[in-house]
Enzyme design. Structure first.
Site, short mmCIF file in Angstrom:
data_model
loop_
_atom_site.label_atom_id
_atom_site.label_comp_id
_atom_site.label_asym_id
_atom_site.label_seq_id
_atom_site.Cartn_x
_atom_site.Cartn_y
_atom_site.Cartn_z
N HIS A 401 0.82 -1.22 0.00
CA HIS A 401 0.00 0.00 0.00
C HIS A 401 0.85 1.27 0.00
CE1 HIS A 401 -3.73 1.87 -0.09
NE2 HIS A 401 -4.26 1.52 1.07
N ARG A 402 2.14 1.14 0.25
CA ARG A 402 3.02 2.30 0.10
C ARG A 402 3.19 2.67 -1.36
NH1 ARG A 402 8.56 0.56 2.24
NH2 ARG A 402 8.04 -1.12 0.80
#
Length: 430
Positions: A401-402
């Site tokens: 999700h980064r």
């Protein structure tokens, strides 16, 4: 002249290996390229060839020992260099240290002679950066040291019934000595005496299992995992696979749904490059991969391995299916080499063939995502306002999700689903 051959650095972060089998012992004559020892690393099992011709004068380490890169493996008295060796030893009379010669340059080092043991394997390298293919030799039914096999034969013991305490369950001489055959007593009828069962069994971690454990924790601790789940109706894909499977089989290639999934993912990545990237926080940048090398998670006998199909976007369905079959076979036979597992940019894991439906796959760090394929189910669906039987393929996508936001994650999944719902489009891309 005495030459000390150290365990070479194969790259890819290799730090150590475990001795599985010695092919030579002290006094043996070897030629360049002859297999010396079989080592298990975190990625492959491989035979290490001799870089020199001569007589083996020392083998360092026993079966099951862990050898670090740069540590001595074998000492060889090089052919035709006896006179020079005598001169070197005479010059070195002030110390008991033998002379270690590497690339023609003498250096002092302490070398202790150890007895070599023996067992089974596949690996490596005669010069820097060179990786040899895995051995074509097939594994015996039971892995055992030559000493153990000889003892079992002499003692009349069926070695197939002896539990092994060595690496990967290999039978050692201690196992033969400690083995007690189930006995019987005659009292008009035969009754077997039940063997004593230990409360627990201890087995050493293999290099592959240690690496899997390390990589899984590294991934969970260094990536922000997020998973989404979807279902795609693949009745048309099922028809295509059913139709073309015999034609592929006639060419010794097995056609599966996975070949279409690989192609669909590769095509979708071209339209969603964020999923084909990785984050470089140390240099404050993103790295976008311009080639689409798809890793395939394979449930191999010794643990999960991920061979890579390179440039999957450029391959036809037939070529992908052929590559999947070849890599899976090599994985099952422990014949994968480092080149087979390098530079993957995205990974697919197909657990549905075993029975799972949905999962939360762990990212193959530092990749941005991994797609899991579940078991295909016959399920009632609504089509044209009527309830009909559908063929549903569950998909599970985990992303870092980064790197990837929720919207882009969903758009990527949707694109993959569109390709799988319309497999003809993938054939057209061929």
């Amino acid at each position: 002249m005495r030459f000390v051959f150290n365990f070479p650095d194969l790259g890819e972060g290799l730090e150590e290996g475990t001795i599985l089998e010695w092919f030579v012992s002290e006094g043996d004559n070897v030629k360049v390229g002859d297999s010396l020892v079989q080592m298990e690393t975190d990625k492959v099992v491989a035979d290490i060839p001799s870089p020199k011709s001569g007589t083996v004068i020392a083998c360092h380490g026993n079966v099951g020992d862990v050898i670090h890169v740069g540590s001595p493996l074998v000492e060889i008295e090089i052919e035709g260099s006896g006179e020079r060796a005598e001169n070197i030893e005479k010059e070195n009379t002030d110390t008991d240290k033998p002379i270690v010669v590497d690339a023609g340059l003498p250096v002092e080092a302490i070398v202790e002679s150890e007895d070599g043991a023996a067992v089974v394997g596949t690996m490596e390298l005669a010069g820097e950066g060179t990786v040899l293919a895995a051995s074509e030799e097939s594994f015996p039914k039971v892995l055992a040291t030559p000493v153990a096999r000889a003892m079992a034969k002499e003692m009349g013991i069926d070695i197939n019934h002896v539990p092994g305490s060595g690496p990967s369950g290999r039978v050692k001489k201690e196992d033969i000595l400690n083995f007690k055959s189930p006995s019987t007593e005659w009292s008009g009828k035969t009754s077997a005496i039940a063997p004593q069962i230990e409360d627990v069994t201890y087995k050493p971690l293999t290099q592959i299992r240690k690496t899997i454990a390390k990589n899984m924790l590294h991934s969970k601790h260094n990536a922000a995992h997020m998973s989404v789940f979807e279902e795609v109706e693949i009745s048309l894909l099922k028809e295509v696979v059913t139709k073309y499977k015999p034609k592929f089989a006639a060419k010794d290639v097995k056609l599966t749904y996975l070949a279409f999934v690989v192609k669909a993912v590769a095509q979708a990545l071209k339209q969603h490059p964020q999923l084909n990237s990785q984050i470089d926080t140390e240099n404050n940048r993103m790295i976008f991969r311009n080639r689409y090398h798809i890793g395939i998670a394979v449930d191999a006998p010794d643990g999960l391995v991920v061979p890579v199909i390179r440039d999957a976007d450029r391959l036809t369905i037939f070529e992908i299916a052929k590559a999947i079959g070849e890599l899976a076979q090599k994985a099952r036979e422990r014949k994968l080499v480092l080149e087979d597992m390098k530079e993957g940019s995205f990974t697919i894991t197909s657990f549905g063939s075993i029975g799972g439906i949905f999962a939360t796959p762990v990212i193959n760090f530092p990749q941005a995502g991994i797609l899991g394929i579940g078991r295909i189910l016959k399920t009632p669906i609504v089509k044209d306002d009527e309830i009909v039987v559908g063929n549903i393929m569950p998909v599970s996508l985990t992303v870092d999700h980064r790197i990837v936001d929720g919207g882009e994650t969903t758009r990527f999944v949707k694109r993959v689903m569109e390709y799988l719902s319309d497999p003809v489009s993938l054939l057209m891309d061929d």
